[in-house]
Design an enzyme around this catalytic site. Sequence first.
Site, PDB file in Angstrom:
ATOM      1  N   LYS A   1       0.835  -1.219   0.000  1.00 38.89           N
ATOM      2  CA  LYS A   1       0.000   0.000   0.000  1.00 38.89           C
ATOM      3  C   LYS A   1       0.862   1.258   0.000  1.00 38.89           C
ATOM      4  O   LYS A   1       0.686   2.152  -0.831  1.00 38.89           O
ATOM      5  CB  LYS A   1      -0.898  -0.012   1.242  1.00 38.89           C
ATOM      6  N   ASN A   2       1.779   1.329   0.952  1.00 36.13           N
ATOM      7  CA  ASN A   2       2.511   2.588   1.130  1.00 36.13           C
ATOM      8  C   ASN A   2       3.557   2.825   0.046  1.00 36.13           C
ATOM      9  O   ASN A   2       4.116   3.913  -0.053  1.00 36.13           O
ATOM     10  CB  ASN A   2       3.136   2.643   2.533  1.00 36.13           C
TER      11      ASN A   2
ATOM     12  N   ARG B   1      -5.339  10.810   4.534  1.00 35.67           N
ATOM     13  CA  ARG B   1      -4.158  11.571   4.909  1.00 35.67           C
ATOM     14  C   ARG B   1      -3.121  11.603   3.774  1.00 35.67           C
ATOM     15  O   ARG B   1      -2.518  12.635   3.479  1.00 35.67           O
ATOM     16  CB  ARG B   1      -3.598  10.938   6.182  1.00 35.67           C
TER      17      ARG B   1
ATOM     18  N   CYS C   1      -6.897  11.918  12.388  1.00 37.52           N
ATOM     19  CA  CYS C   1      -6.396  10.558  12.260  1.00 37.52           C
ATOM     20  C   CYS C   1      -6.409   9.882  13.619  1.00 37.52           C
ATOM     21  O   CYS C   1      -5.968  10.462  14.606  1.00 37.52           O
ATOM     22  CB  CYS C   1      -4.990  10.602  11.699  1.00 37.52           C
TER      23      CYS C   1
ATOM     24  N   ARG D   1      -1.002  14.458  13.199  1.00 34.89           N
ATOM     25  CA  ARG D   1      -0.097  14.237  12.070  1.00 34.89           C
ATOM     26  C   ARG D   1       0.093  15.550  11.320  1.00 34.89           C
ATOM     27  O   ARG D   1      -0.703  15.932  10.465  1.00 34.89           O
ATOM     28  CB  ARG D   1      -0.624  13.125  11.162  1.00 34.89           C
TER      29      ARG D   1
ATOM     30  N   ILE E   1       1.769  18.532   8.908  1.00 35.96           N
ATOM     31  CA  ILE E   1       2.306  18.556   7.534  1.00 35.96           C
ATOM     32  C   ILE E   1       3.249  19.745   7.344  1.00 35.96           C
ATOM     33  O   ILE E   1       3.526  20.158   6.233  1.00 35.96           O
ATOM     34  CB  ILE E   1       1.176  18.577   6.462  1.00 35.96           C
ATOM     35  N   ASP E   2       3.738  20.261   8.480  1.00 38.73           N
ATOM     36  CA  ASP E   2       4.624  21.426   8.385  1.00 38.73           C
ATOM     37  C   ASP E   2       5.891  21.156   7.565  1.00 38.73           C
ATOM     38  O   ASP E   2       6.348  22.019   6.811  1.00 38.73           O
ATOM     39  CB  ASP E   2       4.978  21.946   9.796  1.00 38.73           C
TER      40      ASP E   2
ATOM     41  N   ASP F   1       4.003   0.758  12.278  1.00 39.73           N
ATOM     42  CA  ASP F   1       2.868   0.063  11.657  1.00 39.73           C
ATOM     43  C   ASP F   1       2.744  -1.399  12.097  1.00 39.73           C
ATOM     44  O   ASP F   1       1.798  -2.083  11.711  1.00 39.73           O
ATOM     45  CB  ASP F   1       2.974   0.128  10.119  1.00 39.73           C
TER      46      ASP F   1
ATOM     47  N   ILE G   1       6.674   7.365  17.334  1.00 48.16           N
ATOM     48  CA  ILE G   1       6.366   8.054  16.067  1.00 48.16           C
ATOM     49  C   ILE G   1       5.038   8.816  16.150  1.00 48.16           C
ATOM     50  O   ILE G   1       4.969   9.988  15.764  1.00 48.16           O
ATOM     51  CB  ILE G   1       6.297   7.052  14.873  1.00 48.16           C
TER      52      ILE G   1
ATOM     53  N   ARG H   1      -8.791  -0.790   4.402  1.00 50.13           N
ATOM     54  CA  ARG H   1      -7.959   0.288   3.838  1.00 50.13           C
ATOM     55  C   ARG H   1      -6.604  -0.255   3.403  1.00 50.13           C
ATOM     56  O   ARG H   1      -5.980   0.288   2.489  1.00 50.13           O
ATOM     57  CB  ARG H   1      -7.737   1.390   4.876  1.00 50.13           C
TER      58      ARG H   1
HETATM   59  N1  EPU Z   1       5.645  14.801  10.983  1.00 49.53           N
HETATM   60  C1  EPU Z   1       5.713  16.139  11.327  1.00 49.53           C
HETATM   61  N2  EPU Z   1       5.559  17.046  10.331  1.00 49.53           N
HETATM   62  C2  EPU Z   1       5.360  16.699   9.035  1.00 49.53           C
HETATM   63  C3  EPU Z   1       5.302  15.337   8.704  1.00 49.53           C
HETATM   64  C4  EPU Z   1       5.463  14.398   9.707  1.00 49.53           C
HETATM   65  O1  EPU Z   1       5.896  16.508  12.479  1.00 49.53           O
HETATM   66  O2  EPU Z   1       5.229  17.582   8.179  1.00 49.53           O
HETATM   67  C5  EPU Z   1       5.785  13.793  12.053  1.00 49.53           C
HETATM   68  C6  EPU Z   1       4.502  12.973  12.206  1.00 49.53           C
HETATM   69  O3  EPU Z   1       3.559  13.644  13.005  1.00 49.53           O
HETATM   70  C7  EPU Z   1       5.009  11.708  12.822  1.00 49.53           C
HETATM   71  C8  EPU Z   1       6.404  11.537  12.176  1.00 49.53           C
HETATM   72  O4  EPU Z   1       6.738  12.825  11.653  1.00 49.53           O
HETATM   73  O5  EPU Z   1       5.194  11.889  14.195  1.00 49.53           O
HETATM   74  C9  EPU Z   1       6.480  10.508  11.066  1.00 49.53           C
HETATM   75  O6  EPU Z   1       5.462  10.733  10.104  1.00 49.53           O
HETATM   76  P1  EPU Z   1       5.669  10.432   8.558  1.00 49.53           P
HETATM   77  O7  EPU Z   1       5.558  11.701   7.812  1.00 49.53           O
HETATM   78  O8  EPU Z   1       6.915   9.621   8.365  1.00 49.53           O
HETATM   79  O9  EPU Z   1       4.403   9.533   8.259  1.00 49.53           O
HETATM   80  P2  EPU Z   1       3.528   9.535   6.936  1.00 49.53           P
HETATM   81  O10 EPU Z   1       4.385   9.732   5.754  1.00 49.53           O
HETATM   82  O11 EPU Z   1       2.366  10.408   7.130  1.00 49.53           O
HETATM   83  C10 EPU Z   1       3.786   6.987   6.442  1.00 49.53           C
HETATM   84  C11 EPU Z   1       2.872   5.822   6.285  1.00 49.53           C
HETATM   85  C12 EPU Z   1       2.288   5.448   7.634  1.00 49.53           C
HETATM   86  C13 EPU Z   1       3.448   5.122   8.577  1.00 49.53           C
HETATM   87  C14 EPU Z   1       4.408   6.300   8.673  1.00 49.53           C
HETATM   88  C15 EPU Z   1       5.642   6.027   9.508  1.00 49.53           C
HETATM   89  C16 EPU Z   1       1.980   6.106   4.058  1.00 49.53           C
HETATM   90  C17 EPU Z   1       0.821   6.398   3.192  1.00 49.53           C
HETATM   91  N3  EPU Z   1       1.786   6.165   5.371  1.00 49.53           N
HETATM   92  O12 EPU Z   1       2.986   8.049   6.940  1.00 49.53           O
HETATM   93  O13 EPU Z   1       1.516   4.274   7.415  1.00 49.53           O
HETATM   94  O14 EPU Z   1       2.960   4.834   9.862  1.00 49.53           O
HETATM   95  O15 EPU Z   1       4.862   6.656   7.338  1.00 49.53           O
HETATM   96  O16 EPU Z   1       6.329   4.947   9.009  1.00 49.53           O
HETATM   97  O17 EPU Z   1       3.057   5.809   3.568  1.00 49.53           O
HETATM   98  C18 EPU Z   1      -0.195   2.732   7.808  1.00 49.53           C
HETATM   99  O18 EPU Z   1       0.103   2.180   6.737  1.00 49.53           O
HETATM  100  O19 EPU Z   1      -0.977   2.211   8.641  1.00 49.53           O
HETATM  101  C19 EPU Z   1       0.390   4.033   8.132  1.00 49.53           C
HETATM  102  C20 EPU Z   1      -0.118   4.842   9.059  1.00 49.53           C
END
Ligand code: EPU
Length: 417
Positions: free
Chosen positions: A22-23, A92, A116, A121, A123-124, A305, A327, A397
């Site tokens: 998926k990811n 997301r 979520c 989570r 997105i900064d 995960d 995380i 999902r």
């Molecule tokens: N974070 C920030 N600011 C940002 C982005 C992230 O502070 O702008 C923080 C997040 O709040 C979190 C950490 O950084 O504490 C890591 O988040 P990350 O951005 O790596 O997560 P993501 O890209 O949103 C992906 C996977 C998630 C998985 C995480 C961590 C996808 C679609 N989703 O999310 O998968 O948990 O990486 O490995 O790739 C799942 O499949 O169940 C799932 C949640």
Amino acid sequence: MPFIEIKGERPLHGEVDIQGSKNTVLPILAATLLVRGISKIHKCPKIRDVLHMIKILEEMGCSIVWEGSTVIVDTTSLNTTVVPVELAKSMRSSIILLGALLGREKEATISYPGGCAIGYRAIDFHLKAMQMLGAIIEDEDELIKGHTTGIVGTEITFEGSSVGATQNTILAAVLGEGITYIKNAAREPEVIHLCKFLNAAGAMIQGAGTGEIVIKGVDRLYDTEYTNVPDRIVAGTLMAAVLGTGGSVVINGTDGSDLGEVIHVLRAMGQTIIVKDYTILVSSYMRPKPIPYIETRPYPGFPTDMQSQILSVLMKADGTSRVKETIFNDRFHNVKEQIKFGGSITVEDNMAIIDGVPKLKASEVYASELRGGAALVIAGLMAEGRTKIYNPHFIERGYEDICRDFRNLGADIRYHD
Ligand code: EPU
């Protein structure tokens, strides 16, 4: 109200093929926008999140055709840079379209991703990276509006490791001018595979899988074909289930190289794991051993995960375990459902302390997110009696058909509409 029904305490035996990741495929679907042509993606899982992303692309004018598990995406006729608001809000990972649209069309409008269940989570990092690449980002009516006269490469150092922000930056920079350096880039396999797809289409990206990625902008990308990799978290979920229930299962199609820390932890919990020629043989016949301490970490550490699934297995371990989540701030949200199986878990400072019990008892529980839902399935498989898991759509999902997969391994599990 649909639910999954499980009659537990049956050991799992047999062979299973792992669905596509998926990811990995979600950012690759976003990347097809940069191709302005045809991308063929093999082994695309038919799961809700993928169908959701495909719906977004279709509503934006792209054409999508399924041939078995191959998805053929033609993004030539993209006719808007506005991502459909409601669809974006409910997933997301739609934020990944921001970088792809800015990279291709120099403008994008997208809503903030919705709430979520696993925690806050932000997105900064995404937005800051787009700005550093030359985009102007504005907030208007809860929408993110981005535009640029052209993406220009620069050096971006992330404050923390983020898979999505690293991928978004890559997508924005691929067709930009000059060179982009990403420092403290996420090292997850899902970043590597996105770069492999883009490089196959003509991009020039080096360093994926390390903390420093270098992207040299190119003028265009070309039609391409890509085979998705097996889903490491689905494989890990199955392995954890076998440890919980006992039994012996051959997992086909993966060499386990992206499961290093998961394999390490499962072995420490008493599972026998043999990796050979793209198959993993897992067998377990004893009560799981406790884990004194593990914490979730960015790759190559133990994946967040897999945290919920391991917790379910540890509920039956022969002693006390500690699992720290580093995380996400609310990924123990699911614990209130898990303990309904008779497990003993207390959570303090985002650390779960699990006192193993000899037996789990069936329960009626509610899934509220994807991996937590899969963890409830594992607990149901381990528990004595009939379990009902409501809200199975959360599990769908990310798992194509979790009931089919476990039933093929001998479990008594079925889906009720
Ligand atoms: N974070 C920030 N600011 C940002 C982005 C992230 O502070 O702008 C923080 C997040 O709040 C979190 C950490 O950084 O504490 C890591 O988040 P990350 O951005 O790596 O997560 P993501 O890209 O949103 C992906 C996977 C998630 C998985 C995480 C961590 C996808 C679609 N989703 O999310 O998968 O948990 O990486 O490995 O790739 C799942 O499949 O169940 C799932 C949640």
